[in-house]
Design an enzyme around this catalytic site. Sequence first.
Site, PDB file in Angstrom:
ATOM      1  N   TYR A  74       0.832  -1.200   0.000  1.00 36.41           N
ATOM      2  CA  TYR A  74       0.000   0.000   0.000  1.00 36.41           C
ATOM      3  C   TYR A  74       0.866   1.249   0.000  1.00 36.41           C
ATOM      4  O   TYR A  74       2.089   1.186   0.209  1.00 36.41           O
ATOM      5  CB  TYR A  74      -0.946   0.010   1.213  1.00 36.41           C
TER       6      TYR A  74
ATOM      7  N   HIS B 119      -1.324 -21.279  -0.097  1.00 41.30           N
ATOM      8  CA  HIS B 119      -0.205 -20.373   0.172  1.00 41.30           C
ATOM      9  C   HIS B 119       0.607 -19.958  -1.061  1.00 41.30           C
ATOM     10  O   HIS B 119       0.891 -18.774  -1.217  1.00 41.30           O
ATOM     11  CB  HIS B 119       0.725 -20.975   1.231  1.00 41.30           C
TER      12      HIS B 119
ATOM     13  N   GLU C 140      12.374   3.175  14.017  1.00 41.21           N
ATOM     14  CA  GLU C 140      11.375   4.094  13.466  1.00 41.21           C
ATOM     15  C   GLU C 140      10.128   3.969  14.307  1.00 41.21           C
ATOM     16  O   GLU C 140      10.087   3.170  15.254  1.00 41.21           O
ATOM     17  CB  GLU C 140      11.082   3.761  11.997  1.00 41.21           C
TER      18      GLU C 140
ATOM     19  N   LYS D 270       6.567  -2.016   1.850  1.00 33.02           N
ATOM     20  CA  LYS D 270       5.401  -1.422   2.517  1.00 33.02           C
ATOM     21  C   LYS D 270       4.201  -2.365   2.370  1.00 33.02           C
ATOM     22  O   LYS D 270       3.300  -2.135   1.549  1.00 33.02           O
ATOM     23  CB  LYS D 270       5.107  -0.027   1.935  1.00 33.02           C
TER      24      LYS D 270
ATOM     25  N   LEU E 276      11.246   1.508   7.052  1.00 35.83           N
ATOM     26  CA  LEU E 276      10.633   1.849   5.779  1.00 35.83           C
ATOM     27  C   LEU E 276      11.329   3.090   5.213  1.00 35.83           C
ATOM     28  O   LEU E 276      11.677   4.001   5.970  1.00 35.83           O
ATOM     29  CB  LEU E 276       9.139   2.148   5.989  1.00 35.83           C
TER      30      LEU E 276
ATOM     31  N   ARG F 127       8.093   4.008  -4.881  1.00 36.78           N
ATOM     32  CA  ARG F 127       8.182   3.046  -3.772  1.00 36.78           C
ATOM     33  C   ARG F 127       7.184   1.913  -3.969  1.00 36.78           C
ATOM     34  O   ARG F 127       7.494   0.746  -3.677  1.00 36.78           O
ATOM     35  CB  ARG F 127       7.948   3.751  -2.427  1.00 36.78           C
TER      36      ARG F 127
ATOM     37  N   ARG G   4      -7.963 -20.227  -1.664  1.00 40.41           N
ATOM     38  CA  ARG G   4      -6.953 -20.081  -0.616  1.00 40.41           C
ATOM     39  C   ARG G   4      -5.918 -21.197  -0.674  1.00 40.41           C
ATOM     40  O   ARG G   4      -6.243 -22.368  -0.477  1.00 40.41           O
ATOM     41  CB  ARG G   4      -7.614 -20.041   0.765  1.00 40.41           C
TER      42      ARG G   4
HETATM   43  N1  PLP Z   1       7.644   3.917   8.895  1.00 39.21           N
HETATM   44  C1  PLP Z   1       6.554   3.125   8.873  1.00 39.21           C
HETATM   45  C2  PLP Z   1       6.633   1.780   9.540  1.00 39.21           C
HETATM   46  C3  PLP Z   1       5.380   3.522   8.236  1.00 39.21           C
HETATM   47  O1  PLP Z   1       4.308   2.725   8.222  1.00 39.21           O
HETATM   48  C4  PLP Z   1       5.335   4.814   7.638  1.00 39.21           C
HETATM   49  C5  PLP Z   1       4.133   5.282   6.974  1.00 39.21           C
HETATM   50  O2  PLP Z   1       3.110   4.651   6.950  1.00 39.21           O
HETATM   51  C6  PLP Z   1       6.476   5.624   7.691  1.00 39.21           C
HETATM   52  C7  PLP Z   1       7.619   5.139   8.323  1.00 39.21           C
HETATM   53  C8  PLP Z   1       6.502   6.977   7.077  1.00 39.21           C
HETATM   54  O3  PLP Z   1       6.530   6.864   5.672  1.00 39.21           O
HETATM   55  P1  PLP Z   1       5.955   7.988   4.724  1.00 39.21           P
HETATM   56  O4  PLP Z   1       6.729   9.228   5.017  1.00 39.21           O
HETATM   57  O5  PLP Z   1       6.193   7.479   3.358  1.00 39.21           O
HETATM   58  O6  PLP Z   1       4.509   8.144   5.056  1.00 39.21           O
END
Ligand code: PLP
Length: 296
Positions: A33, A102, A182, A149, A207, A52, A100
């Site tokens: 997403y 895997h 983070e 993501k 991320l 991304r 369903r």
């Molecule tokens: N880190 C994580 C785990 C996230 O889920 C997000 C955003 O959802 C971010 C950092 C920040 O990313 P962005 O600046 O692209 O929203």
Amino acid sequence: MSRIAYVNGRYVPHQSARVHVEDRGYQFSDGVYEVCEVSDGYILDRTRHLERLDRSLSELAIGWPVEREALGRIMIEVAARNRVRDGLVYVQVTRGVARRDHPFPSADTRPALVVTARSTDRAAFAAKAEEGVGVITVPDTRWDRVDIKTIGLLPNVLARQQARDAGAAEAWLVDEDGIVLEGAATNAWIVTGEGELVTRPAVSGILRGITRATAIDTAAALGLTMVERGFTVGEAKAAREAFMTSATSQVMPVVRIDGAPVANGYPGEITRQLRGAFFAHAEKIAVRGSLALEKP
Ligand code: PLP
């Protein structure tokens, strides 16, 4: 005004927007997403978000559900149809619908695409940024590929809930060496006593935040010194300033860590500067110019 969602090729009322029970996103979290900020009538950093998304899809061998340019247009269209001036556009792609099992389904399974948008309260966000927010620190319990993501966000959900239960806005995830990685849905930053901006390198373990990338550009344009390295919880607690970045919170001052004030407990000057200059340095694509607003 009723909300509109885009689901697999159709714009439908949000209330009746549906996906199949055997969508692999629903059953396996087999999807990815993006969340883009809309600010003052512009989608911010769409190009970086689509880049991304491309990387996330290719890491998981999921195909594009539509051409990249078409998705860019759908994002504008959904924002416009929902009259979003300040808010968020959400894009989700899953491996599609299949019995369903895997392993990946047959190659002709079409990836599923959902795009939604909603408005947020700009004034409320601005007020929050004036005060700053609190974070707690918790152990990171996620898998190794957090650079992708994916929609598999259960550890993030649990951490965020823990933060909420503690009266904080975010949970900072900490590795076994005590390094802050983070937030549950944000990237984490500090400003040292020497005025140096510090955030963890985005090679692995976090991320690659889009807001993080644009904040780095903004810091460079402002002539601020920055270094990409890990910092400990102790260093964060002793920092001159702290903040977090994400599409949902942009540049948000962090004024409490585990209940203790950061410096004097008020948003710091460098954080304010970054927040103030961020919009100017983000890529901006107008929502108002879309077909839906030209032909109501
Ligand atoms: N880190 C994580 C785990 C996230 O889920 C997000 C955003 O959802 C971010 C950092 C920040 O990313 P962005 O600046 O692209 O929203």
